[in-house]
Design an enzyme around this catalytic site. Structure first.
Site, PDB file in Angstrom:
ATOM      1  CB  SER A 124     -16.181  -1.490  54.398  1.00 33.85           C
ATOM      2  OG  SER A 124     -16.317  -0.093  54.479  1.00 33.85           O
ATOM      3  CD  GLU A 126     -17.539   4.472  52.508  1.00 35.26           C
ATOM      4  OE1 GLU A 126     -18.010   4.682  51.393  1.00 35.26           O
ATOM      5  OE2 GLU A 126     -17.485   5.337  53.395  1.00 35.26           O
ATOM      6  CE1 TYR A 148     -13.043  -0.376  49.800  1.00 37.82           C
ATOM      7  CE2 TYR A 148     -14.819   0.730  50.967  1.00 37.82           C
ATOM      8  CZ  TYR A 148     -13.719  -0.100  50.978  1.00 37.82           C
ATOM      9  OH  TYR A 148     -13.287  -0.642  52.159  1.00 37.82           O
TER      10      TYR A 148
HETATM   11  O1  G4F Z   1     -10.725   8.930  55.425  1.00 34.59           O
HETATM   12  P1  G4F Z   1     -11.637   8.705  54.292  1.00 34.59           P
HETATM   13  O2  G4F Z   1     -11.042   8.742  52.928  1.00 34.59           O
HETATM   14  O3  G4F Z   1     -12.377   7.343  54.600  1.00 34.59           O
HETATM   15  P2  G4F Z   1     -13.744   6.690  54.042  1.00 34.59           P
HETATM   16  O4  G4F Z   1     -14.093   7.169  52.691  1.00 34.59           O
HETATM   17  O5  G4F Z   1     -14.773   6.828  55.117  1.00 34.59           O
HETATM   18  O6  G4F Z   1     -13.313   5.162  53.876  1.00 34.59           O
HETATM   19  C1  G4F Z   1     -12.502   4.510  54.848  1.00 34.59           C
HETATM   20  O7  G4F Z   1     -13.309   3.859  55.796  1.00 34.59           O
HETATM   21  C2  G4F Z   1     -14.113   2.798  55.279  1.00 34.59           C
HETATM   22  C3  G4F Z   1     -14.903   2.225  56.450  1.00 34.59           C
HETATM   23  O8  G4F Z   1     -16.097   2.945  56.562  1.00 34.59           O
HETATM   24  C4  G4F Z   1     -13.242   1.758  54.625  1.00 34.59           C
HETATM   25  F1  G4F Z   1     -14.000   0.761  54.136  1.00 34.59           F
HETATM   26  C5  G4F Z   1     -12.450   2.400  53.506  1.00 34.59           C
HETATM   27  O9  G4F Z   1     -11.584   1.442  52.914  1.00 34.59           O
HETATM   28  C6  G4F Z   1     -11.620   3.521  54.111  1.00 34.59           C
HETATM   29  O10 G4F Z   1     -10.718   2.930  55.027  1.00 34.59           O
HETATM   30  O11 G4F Z   1     -12.814   9.802  54.303  1.00 34.59           O
HETATM   31  C7  G4F Z   1     -13.605  10.041  55.442  1.00 34.59           C
HETATM   32  C8  G4F Z   1     -14.490  11.240  55.227  1.00 34.59           C
HETATM   33  C9  G4F Z   1     -15.272  11.234  53.904  1.00 34.59           C
HETATM   34  O12 G4F Z   1     -16.598  11.601  54.134  1.00 34.59           O
HETATM   35  C10 G4F Z   1     -14.593  12.285  53.051  1.00 34.59           C
HETATM   36  O13 G4F Z   1     -15.452  12.948  52.121  1.00 34.59           O
HETATM   37  O14 G4F Z   1     -13.667  12.415  55.173  1.00 34.59           O
HETATM   38  C11 G4F Z   1     -14.118  13.245  54.116  1.00 34.59           C
HETATM   39  N1  G4F Z   1     -13.009  14.087  53.676  1.00 34.59           N
HETATM   40  C12 G4F Z   1     -13.002  15.455  53.709  1.00 34.59           C
HETATM   41  N2  G4F Z   1     -11.873  15.920  53.182  1.00 34.59           N
HETATM   42  C13 G4F Z   1     -11.862  13.680  53.117  1.00 34.59           C
HETATM   43  C14 G4F Z   1     -11.130  14.838  52.794  1.00 34.59           C
HETATM   44  N3  G4F Z   1     -11.372  12.434  52.854  1.00 34.59           N
HETATM   45  C15 G4F Z   1     -10.146  12.344  52.290  1.00 34.59           C
HETATM   46  N4  G4F Z   1      -9.652  11.096  52.055  1.00 34.59           N
HETATM   47  N5  G4F Z   1      -9.422  13.457  51.950  1.00 34.59           N
HETATM   48  C16 G4F Z   1      -9.870  14.734  52.179  1.00 34.59           C
HETATM   49  O15 G4F Z   1      -9.205  15.707  51.860  1.00 34.59           O
END
Ligand code: G4F
Length: 329
Positions: A124, A126, A148
């Protein structure tokens, strides 16, 4: 003879797209599923008579050895993990068991049963965390920012190590964020597309989000599973970044999604500090030139197309749900 593939995590977004891709290419597809009190097969229900599911668990070494003995796959795709970043602060040890040690358990099973099996590890972006350079490529040092991310770094290096120690054809695909209408609703893209549909259709008023300034390199999951397969078809194993090379903020995502249905995001989005993460990955942008050079991989779906595809799919689904409820007595 048909090539045989085993997918761990087959019930997830990537598992479903990969299963479809392998079936189209004439594979016999087997999936590993973990027993849970609530079974979630909606992403692969349309494939049920074309794939074979087996019960085993990344936490249970013998179950994986027995499964690989039974299926004798030519290729194993390890997509299973605890994959939601915020949960990894709540359950860091369980995340390590699945997402880190689980990789070693699959590799050990391959080593014991048949070291000629080709192995794909879902690594990932990440792992890059507090990024050392931009864009990130296969040489960029890792600085993970969540339990993670730390677990994924372990999974990456154990894959490299089994390649170097035992000559296993083991590849690590360093995939940047990849999304689709099949994405879980806890991830930000799907949380937004689902909320946009519910707001547009009058079922919801507000959408609570965390950090709107975070930037991600978002691509379409259907494009990314092609890269997984291509990695295992090469003469030599290797590690590959898979990304679009473009980054966008969560704010841009929200603007695009709301404007697609004629709404102003500022009327509906509420920033909730409770959704901020203890340590954030502020920005990610990948350089997939190695994948392009070695096996000609290119993403086909752009970011605006992806957002529209997801909003359209959720609009259709929510409309169907509303119609179904109105039909009920
Ligand atoms: O969609 P996210 O939860 O994805 P994140 O953390 O980037 O991780 C995903 O991608 C990775 C690959 O880089 C994978 F390895 C992992 O398994 C997963 O698929 O969050 C994306 C961004 C973050 O910066 C978070 O802080 O969106 C921001 N965000 C803002 N508001 C939010 C929210 N994320 C989530 N989940 N929910 C919110 O309300």
């Amino acid at each position: 003879m048909k090539p045989r593939a085993l997918i761990t995590g087959i019930t997830g977004q990537d598992g479903a797209y990969l299963a479809e891709h392998l079936l189209e290419r004439g594979y016999e597809v087997h999936g590993m599923v973990r027993r849970a009190s609530t079974e979630r097969f909606e992403r692969i229900v349309h494939l049920h008579d074309q794939i074979t599911l087996h019960q085993a668990d990344l936490l249970d070494q013998l179950s994986i050895v027995n499964l690989i003995r039974e299926v004798r796959p030519h290729e194993v795709y390890n997509l299973a993990a605890q994959s939601f970043v915020p949960t990894s602060w709540v359950q860091p040890l369980l995340t390590g068991e699945f997402t880190a040690l689980g990789v070693t358990r699959v590799l050990e099973a391959i080593r014991l049963v048949d070291p000629s099996i080709r192995f794909y590890q879902a690594s990932s972006s990440e792992m890059f965390g507090a990024v050392r350079e931009e864009p990130q490529n296969e040489q960029t040092p890792f600085w993970p920012r969540s339990p993670y991310g730390v677990a994924k770094v372990y999974g990456h290096w154990i894959t490299v190590n089994y390649r170097e120690s035992y000559g296993i054809f083991a590849c690590s695909g360093i995939l940047f964020n990849h999304e689709s209408p099949r994405r879980g609703k806890e991830f930000v893209t799907r949380k937004v597309s689902d909320a946009v549909a519910r707001i547009k259709l009058g079922l919801q008023e507000k959408l609570r989000l965390g950090n709107l300034d975070a930037m991600r390199d978002w691509g379409f999951a259907g494009d990314y599973v092609r890269a997984m397969w291509l990695m295992l078809q090469q003469d030599k194993p290797g590690d590959y970044v898979v990304a679009t090379g473009q980054k966008h903020s969560v704010r841009e995502l929200v603007e695009l999604a709301f404007s697609h249905v004629g709404l102003d995001w500022q009327d509906h989005v509420v920033v909730d500090p409770q959704l901020f993460r203890p340590a954030e990955v502020n920005t990610l942008r990948g350089d997939a030139s190695k994948a392009r050079r070695v096996f000609g991989w290119e993403p086909a779906v752009s970011f605006p197309e992806l957002v529209q595809m997801m909003v359209d799919a959720d609009m259709e689904r929510v409309r169907r749900e509303i119609a179904g409820q109105q039909l009920q007595p």
